[in-house]
Design an enzyme around this catalytic site. Structure first.
Site, mmCIF file in Angstrom:
data_model
loop_
_atom_site.group_PDB
_atom_site.id
_atom_site.type_symbol
_atom_site.label_atom_id
_atom_site.label_comp_id
_atom_site.label_asym_id
_atom_site.label_seq_id
_atom_site.Cartn_x
_atom_site.Cartn_y
_atom_site.Cartn_z
ATOM 1 N N VAL A 129 0.850 -1.200 0.000
ATOM 2 C CA VAL A 129 0.000 0.000 0.000
ATOM 3 C C VAL A 129 0.883 1.247 0.000
ATOM 4 C CG1 VAL A 129 -1.690 1.326 1.311
ATOM 5 C CG2 VAL A 129 -1.928 -1.160 1.141
ATOM 6 N N MET A 132 2.248 1.776 -3.477
ATOM 7 C CA MET A 132 1.238 2.228 -4.428
ATOM 8 C C MET A 132 0.838 3.676 -4.178
ATOM 9 S SD MET A 132 0.270 -0.260 -6.592
ATOM 10 C CE MET A 132 -1.485 -0.193 -6.949
ATOM 11 N N GLU A 133 0.775 4.071 -2.908
ATOM 12 C CA GLU A 133 0.240 5.383 -2.572
ATOM 13 C C GLU A 133 1.263 6.512 -2.673
ATOM 14 O OE1 GLU A 133 -2.785 6.164 -2.202
ATOM 15 O OE2 GLU A 133 -3.690 4.182 -2.095
ATOM 16 N N SER A 134 2.508 6.265 -2.292
ATOM 17 C CA SER A 134 3.484 7.365 -2.301
ATOM 18 C C SER A 134 4.870 6.939 -2.769
ATOM 19 C CB SER A 134 3.595 7.994 -0.908
ATOM 20 O OG SER A 134 4.270 7.122 -0.007
ATOM 21 N N TYR A 317 -6.723 -1.793 -8.576
ATOM 22 C CA TYR A 317 -5.912 -1.360 -7.443
ATOM 23 C C TYR A 317 -5.713 -2.507 -6.458
ATOM 24 C CZ TYR A 317 -4.487 1.144 -3.225
ATOM 25 O OH TYR A 317 -3.802 1.551 -2.093
#
Length: 405
Positions: A129, A132-134, A317
């Site tokens: 996660v 994927m996010e940052s 996602y």
């Protein structure tokens, strides 16, 4: 969350006006280029105070805040960049992202082991996660959050949503977890290493380091990673259960039964087995996920797949996070062939393609082997320049054309 809106921005006066600001009993007069925005702030202040926001907290948070038309432009001009699942996974689970994820896990193993033990969410999933996010903390967002949210709330396209986020952001400031100067994020208000929006932060963020603050912004990602684990646990994460397992389908498999939820042993009785030919373990009820239809790989997905979707309600996602977690943990690539319709490039060839496009003056911002909207647009522009069909595909044919031209 890509939405296209065709309406133009409202025309507003650019003539500086005087905005009164109170500080104690004194009145400070500031010059402003947008009286409509200033009037909105004045009205919003009353609504915020009525919901428990301290007036001094509000005034400090809004000190120097101005309307930012670039934020509105980003909101209005989100393109519906549609990628096939295989192109999405090429980017989401690229070799660089897998390698960087393994390194990030090693660097933060002590914290991630503690988080896994406390919340029962595997460290590889939390790391995925984060990736994927940052991009493991490389892209937290550097825009002042109050200004971004206030601009979007005032603009009005999704005013109620962004005003709710703005109230939550002010409550976060009031709690003392972060200062206005350090409260930064994306243009749409997502914050920190794992991109929480303010309302989600209030509901699920945790102080795992024990320093009295739920700090998801600092160089130490521990609180952000623990908050992500707390979020997944809250929505029913089951430790030891995979998000999904790649499977082989029997000849004549009916897609009508794919969404049925059955134990893997029941699926095995109907010929649905792992890619090794063995029945999948009975981790729990599962359905069959066919991201590319019967012509592509098939996956048996479990409840944890749906839990990931609570973070971002997208099948692609959820598969990206799940597969990236598997790869960070040393798992294999997807075994089945995708029905791409073109001869794909390897990761190194994709970087070579980007370099050649960049040298020719087509707008590739970063040589990273990831085929995002920027690279696709550059491919199409090059193809148009040489009279080729502008399909935007990162194919062997494209690379050969780049080498010839």
């Amino acid at each position: 969350m890509a939405v296209i809106v065709s309406s133009d921005l409202p025309v507003r006066s650019l003539r500086p006006q005087l905005r009164p600001e109170t500080q104690g009993n004194a009145v400070i007069v500031q010059a402003s280029a947008n009286p409509g925005f200033d009037n909105w702030i004045a009205g919003f202040r009353g609504r915020a105070v009525a919901q428990g926001v301290n007036g001094q907290v509000f005034d400090r948070a809004f000190r120097g805040v101005t309307f930012n038309p670039e934020i509105v432009a980003k909101d209005r001009n989100q393109s519906e960049f549609k990628r096939e699942i295989w192109d999405y996974l090429d980017s989401a689970v690229s070799p660089v992202r897998v390698k960087n994820g393994q390194e990030a896990l090693r660097r933060n193993r002590r914290a991630l082991d503690r988080i896994e033990a406390h919340y029962g969410v595997e460290k590889e999933v939390v790391a995925a996660v984060w990736g994927m996010e940052s991009t493991y903390g490389e892209r937290l967002g550097d825009l002042p959050l109050i200004q971004s949210l206030a601009t979007l709330a005032y603009d009005g396209r999704r005013g109620a949503f962004f005003e709710k986020q703005l109230i939550a952001a002010l409550q976060i400031l009031q709690s003392g977890d972060v200062t206005p100067e350090n409260m930064k994020g994306s243009w749409a208000g997502a914050m920190g290493h794992t991109q929480f929006i303010p309302t989600s932060y209030l509901a699920y963020a945790v102080d795992f380091t024990g320093d009295g603050k739920r700090d998801i912004w600092s160089d130490n990602p521990t609180d952000a990673l623990a908050s992500t684990a707390a979020y997944l646990k809250r929505f029913g994460w089951t430790k030891g259960q995979p998000w999904g397992v790649e499977v082989r389908l029997p000849r004549g498999f009916s897609t009508g039964s794919a969404k049925s939820k059955r134990m893997p042993s029941q699926w095995a009785a109907q010929g649905v087995v792992g890619v090794d030919g063995r029945a999948v373990r009975d981790y729990g009820g599962a359905s069959i996920y066919l991201p590319a239809g019967l012509q592509g790989p098939a996956f048996m997905v479990f409840d944890n797949f749906g839990v990931i979707k609570r973070y971002n309600n997208s099948d692609a996602y959820a598969m990206g996070v799940g597969h990236l977690a598997d790869r960070i943990g040393g798992g294999p690539e997807v075994q089945g062939a995708w029905p791409r319709g073109y001869n794909p490039l390897s990761f190194d060839e994709r970087m070579e393609m980007q370099r050649r496009l960049q040298r020719k003056g087509f707008g590739v911002e970063k040589i990273d082997g990831i085929i995002g909207p920027n690279t696709v647009n550059a491919i199409r522009a090059f193809q148009q320049s040489v009279g080729a069909t502008p399909d935007g595909l990162p194919s062997q044919e494209l690379l050969a054309l780049l080498k010839r031209s």
